[in-house]
Design a protein around this motif. Sequence first.
Motif, PDB file in Angstrom:
ATOM      1  N   HIS A  71     -10.512   8.099 -41.031  1.00  0.00           N
ATOM      2  CA  HIS A  71     -11.381   7.615 -40.022  1.00  0.00           C
ATOM      3  C   HIS A  71     -10.939   8.418 -38.918  1.00  0.00           C
ATOM      4  O   HIS A  71     -11.779   9.154 -38.185  1.00  0.00           O
ATOM      5  CB  HIS A  71     -11.705   6.037 -39.618  1.00  0.00           C
ATOM      6  CG  HIS A  71     -12.549   5.451 -40.438  1.00  0.00           C
ATOM      7  ND1 HIS A  71     -13.578   4.793 -40.358  1.00  0.00           N
ATOM      8  CD2 HIS A  71     -12.054   5.040 -41.725  1.00  0.00           C
ATOM      9  CE1 HIS A  71     -14.030   4.006 -41.273  1.00  0.00           C
ATOM     10  NE2 HIS A  71     -12.996   4.119 -42.184  1.00  0.00           N
ATOM     11  N   ILE A  72      -9.786   8.541 -38.524  1.00  0.00           N
ATOM     12  CA  ILE A  72      -9.059   9.233 -37.595  1.00  0.00           C
ATOM     13  C   ILE A  72      -9.367  10.675 -37.945  1.00  0.00           C
ATOM     14  O   ILE A  72      -9.660  11.512 -36.957  1.00  0.00           O
ATOM     15  CB  ILE A  72      -7.469   8.992 -37.473  1.00  0.00           C
ATOM     16  CG1 ILE A  72      -7.364   7.668 -37.109  1.00  0.00           C
ATOM     17  CG2 ILE A  72      -6.984  10.044 -36.372  1.00  0.00           C
ATOM     18  CD1 ILE A  72      -6.235   7.278 -37.079  1.00  0.00           C
ATOM     19  N   ASP A  73      -9.317  11.286 -39.174  1.00  0.00           N
ATOM     20  CA  ASP A  73      -9.511  12.675 -39.746  1.00  0.00           C
ATOM     21  C   ASP A  73     -10.873  12.978 -39.080  1.00  0.00           C
ATOM     22  O   ASP A  73     -11.276  14.183 -38.683  1.00  0.00           O
ATOM     23  CB  ASP A  73      -9.296  12.958 -41.034  1.00  0.00           C
ATOM     24  CG  ASP A  73      -7.863  12.988 -41.544  1.00  0.00           C
ATOM     25  OD1 ASP A  73      -6.935  13.093 -40.640  1.00  0.00           O
ATOM     26  OD2 ASP A  73      -7.645  12.881 -42.710  1.00  0.00           O
TER      27      ASP A  73
ATOM     28  N   GLY B  38     -12.941  16.656 -32.047  1.00  0.00           N
ATOM     29  CA  GLY B  38     -11.383  17.007 -31.489  1.00  0.00           C
ATOM     30  C   GLY B  38     -10.744  15.643 -31.609  1.00  0.00           C
ATOM     31  O   GLY B  38     -11.011  14.774 -31.712  1.00  0.00           O
ATOM     32  N   ILE B  39      -9.305  16.049 -31.272  1.00  0.00           N
ATOM     33  CA  ILE B  39      -8.131  15.051 -31.019  1.00  0.00           C
ATOM     34  C   ILE B  39      -8.237  13.950 -29.965  1.00  0.00           C
ATOM     35  O   ILE B  39      -7.662  12.983 -30.087  1.00  0.00           O
ATOM     36  CB  ILE B  39      -6.977  15.713 -31.411  1.00  0.00           C
ATOM     37  CG1 ILE B  39      -5.804  14.598 -31.724  1.00  0.00           C
ATOM     38  CG2 ILE B  39      -6.465  16.439 -29.979  1.00  0.00           C
ATOM     39  CD1 ILE B  39      -5.788  14.059 -32.888  1.00  0.00           C
ATOM     40  N   ASP B  40      -9.005  14.447 -28.791  1.00  0.00           N
ATOM     41  CA  ASP B  40      -8.788  13.749 -27.624  1.00  0.00           C
ATOM     42  C   ASP B  40      -9.703  12.437 -27.594  1.00  0.00           C
ATOM     43  O   ASP B  40      -9.781  11.878 -26.502  1.00  0.00           O
ATOM     44  CB  ASP B  40      -9.220  14.863 -26.513  1.00  0.00           C
ATOM     45  CG  ASP B  40      -8.115  15.707 -26.276  1.00  0.00           C
ATOM     46  OD1 ASP B  40      -7.112  15.649 -26.438  1.00  0.00           O
ATOM     47  OD2 ASP B  40      -8.648  16.879 -26.162  1.00  0.00           O
ATOM     48  N   TYR B  41     -10.300  11.958 -28.479  1.00  0.00           N
ATOM     49  CA  TYR B  41     -11.215  10.986 -28.619  1.00  0.00           C
ATOM     50  C   TYR B  41     -11.005   9.773 -29.400  1.00  0.00           C
ATOM     51  O   TYR B  41     -11.933   8.840 -29.617  1.00  0.00           O
ATOM     52  CB  TYR B  41     -12.694  11.419 -28.382  1.00  0.00           C
ATOM     53  CG  TYR B  41     -12.811  12.663 -27.606  1.00  0.00           C
ATOM     54  CD1 TYR B  41     -12.879  12.506 -26.388  1.00  0.00           C
ATOM     55  CD2 TYR B  41     -12.776  13.942 -28.234  1.00  0.00           C
ATOM     56  CE1 TYR B  41     -13.057  13.479 -25.246  1.00  0.00           C
ATOM     57  CE2 TYR B  41     -12.920  15.128 -27.173  1.00  0.00           C
ATOM     58  CZ  TYR B  41     -12.976  14.782 -25.713  1.00  0.00           C
ATOM     59  OH  TYR B  41     -13.065  15.875 -25.109  1.00  0.00           O
TER      60      TYR B  41
ATOM     61  N   MET C 272       3.658   7.641 -39.696  1.00  0.00           N
ATOM     62  CA  MET C 272       4.116   8.193 -40.910  1.00  0.00           C
ATOM     63  C   MET C 272       3.079   9.106 -41.716  1.00  0.00           C
ATOM     64  O   MET C 272       3.106  10.326 -42.068  1.00  0.00           O
ATOM     65  CB  MET C 272       4.840   7.351 -41.978  1.00  0.00           C
ATOM     66  CG  MET C 272       5.882   8.103 -42.960  1.00  0.00           C
ATOM     67  SD  MET C 272       7.222   7.098 -43.345  1.00  0.00           S
ATOM     68  CE  MET C 272       6.407   5.986 -44.734  1.00  0.00           C
ATOM     69  N   GLU C 273       1.945   8.289 -41.807  1.00  0.00           N
ATOM     70  CA  GLU C 273       0.766   8.794 -42.723  1.00  0.00           C
ATOM     71  C   GLU C 273       0.072  10.141 -41.785  1.00  0.00           C
ATOM     72  O   GLU C 273      -0.184  11.193 -42.422  1.00  0.00           O
ATOM     73  CB  GLU C 273      -0.257   7.977 -42.908  1.00  0.00           C
ATOM     74  CG  GLU C 273      -1.360   8.197 -43.715  1.00  0.00           C
ATOM     75  CD  GLU C 273      -1.369   8.862 -44.924  1.00  0.00           C
ATOM     76  OE1 GLU C 273      -0.283   8.686 -45.455  1.00  0.00           O
ATOM     77  OE2 GLU C 273      -2.233   9.735 -45.422  1.00  0.00           O
TER      78      GLU C 273
ATOM     79  N   GLY D 248      -0.049  16.136 -41.439  1.00  0.00           N
ATOM     80  CA  GLY D 248       0.002  17.504 -40.653  1.00  0.00           C
ATOM     81  C   GLY D 248      -0.417  17.198 -39.213  1.00  0.00           C
ATOM     82  O   GLY D 248      -0.396  18.207 -38.291  1.00  0.00           O
ATOM     83  N   TYR D 249      -0.461  16.082 -38.716  1.00  0.00           N
ATOM     84  CA  TYR D 249      -0.786  15.680 -37.412  1.00  0.00           C
ATOM     85  C   TYR D 249       0.506  16.112 -36.590  1.00  0.00           C
ATOM     86  O   TYR D 249       1.700  15.887 -36.833  1.00  0.00           O
ATOM     87  CB  TYR D 249      -1.299  14.341 -36.963  1.00  0.00           C
ATOM     88  CG  TYR D 249      -2.681  14.213 -37.190  1.00  0.00           C
ATOM     89  CD1 TYR D 249      -3.555  14.015 -36.083  1.00  0.00           C
ATOM     90  CD2 TYR D 249      -3.038  13.892 -38.638  1.00  0.00           C
ATOM     91  CE1 TYR D 249      -4.866  13.608 -36.601  1.00  0.00           C
ATOM     92  CE2 TYR D 249      -4.292  13.576 -39.004  1.00  0.00           C
ATOM     93  CZ  TYR D 249      -5.131  13.463 -37.771  1.00  0.00           C
ATOM     94  OH  TYR D 249      -6.709  13.115 -38.133  1.00  0.00           O
ATOM     95  N   THR D 250       0.299  16.769 -35.283  1.00  0.00           N
ATOM     96  CA  THR D 250       1.505  17.261 -34.636  1.00  0.00           C
ATOM     97  C   THR D 250       2.050  15.994 -33.896  1.00  0.00           C
ATOM     98  O   THR D 250       1.195  15.012 -33.465  1.00  0.00           O
ATOM     99  CB  THR D 250       1.458  18.393 -33.401  1.00  0.00           C
ATOM    100  OG1 THR D 250       0.176  17.955 -32.645  1.00  0.00           O
ATOM    101  CG2 THR D 250       0.893  19.769 -34.478  1.00  0.00           C
ATOM    102  N   GLU D 251       3.100  16.113 -33.018  1.00  0.00           N
ATOM    103  CA  GLU D 251       3.784  15.049 -32.350  1.00  0.00           C
ATOM    104  C   GLU D 251       2.756  14.852 -30.956  1.00  0.00           C
ATOM    105  O   GLU D 251       2.324  13.610 -30.594  1.00  0.00           O
ATOM    106  CB  GLU D 251       5.106  15.445 -31.759  1.00  0.00           C
ATOM    107  CG  GLU D 251       5.854  14.493 -31.115  1.00  0.00           C
ATOM    108  CD  GLU D 251       7.425  14.630 -30.668  1.00  0.00           C
ATOM    109  OE1 GLU D 251       7.905  15.426 -31.683  1.00  0.00           O
ATOM    110  OE2 GLU D 251       7.847  14.482 -29.662  1.00  0.00           O
ATOM    111  N   SER D 252       2.268  15.925 -30.707  1.00  0.00           N
ATOM    112  CA  SER D 252       1.361  15.753 -29.162  1.00  0.00           C
ATOM    113  C   SER D 252      -0.058  14.949 -29.480  1.00  0.00           C
ATOM    114  O   SER D 252      -0.440  14.182 -28.784  1.00  0.00           O
ATOM    115  CB  SER D 252       1.261  16.820 -28.506  1.00  0.00           C
ATOM    116  OG  SER D 252       0.415  17.805 -28.922  1.00  0.00           O
TER     117      SER D 252
END
Length: 399
Positions: free
Chosen positions: A319-321, A328-331, A358-359, A364-368
């Motif tokens: 779902h996050i993907d 985009g990642i911001d929402y 961890m998942e 491949g998600y970055t720290e930010s």
Amino acid sequence: MSFSSEKNTEKPEKKAQRIHEKCLTVDTHCDTPMLMVEPGFNIRDEHKSPSSRVDLPRMKKGGLDAMFFAVFTAQKSRTEENYNKTYALANQMIDSIHSMLKHNSDLAKLATKSDDLAKIEKSGKRAIYIGMENGFPLAKDISRVEEFYKKGVRYITLCHSSHNDICDSSSDSKKAEHNGVSEFGKQVIAEMNRLGMMVDVSHASDKSFFDAIELSKAPIIASHSSIRAIAQHNRNMTDEMIKKLAAKGGVIQICLLDEYIKNPDTTTVKYHRLKDLHKRYSNSDKMTDAEKEALYKEWNEVDAMDQDKLPTIKDLCDHIDHVKKLVGIDYVGIGSDFDGGGGLRDCADVSQFPNITMELLRRGYTESEIKKIWGGNLLRAFREVEKVAVKMRTNQLHL
Ligand SMILES: [Zn+2]
């Protein structure tokens, strides 16, 4: 061995733990106040899932810095008696949160502003925000929005599983009552904007969502909703809705509840018993208190069935993907719905939240990016809601 090569050989669990601890983590929805009004429940004690999924020791273990405690009231027929009872119950829940915080001031603190979280986290305590699930306790009295704001409530989920005075619900089998947000609902949204409360569209019908997006002067949130393109439930958001939500600067907080994460296996006993319970629940208005109590008990029993068949963190991360690919990642963020039906096979309570990190790292998600998911996005939307309120109150923005 240099520092960087040490990091390269770091075990995935360790890396996840290290990054998870660096995040300001927020979960925007749990129904734990329902347990808190029960005698004998002490949030200082460590409990076991599935009967309890949130307490202060497990929040600490799971590196969860902030939780929105939901003041949830079930929708009943809108009689004077039910309005009064529901208003009293909402206040009882709010009082129980304040009293819990008074008794646990060494471990937790009430948070009412977006910036409170960072301050409270620095002190080593848990930040507790208050949300209200279902605007039924407003009872068509607009002054109650401010009354609840003053008691610490920072979002209102406009409705629950039935239509109410504010808007139509996504789960009501009856036809739309207001065709979206009602006239009273328009006032409620304007008042929430003025005060700096987040408008929460989880549970609202699609039309109510589109109305709320048009009406609100500030970003809106879905405190616990998932993706309809993956799990075909009316409670979930379509891609079109997510695009609108993102364009307005809002955020969808993915809900960890099984049927919102994965299409259910319709052949199981649990599925049919839950369906039957839903049907009986919609008539719970006519039940005696004893009958209602028996129904809730049965619900908890059925809910506890087949824990080994629940969806997993991998399903949740799909779902996050999806949101990331779409807008985009911001929402996107997390709204577990723990103690209200939420819980995954490998994330059964708040203590297991680092498994999600961890998942995400594995994918491949970055720290930010992980920081944004765990709270950055929600805090950005919340901050914007506060800014709009200041502008409205200083007359820089007119309704
Ligand atoms: Zn809910």
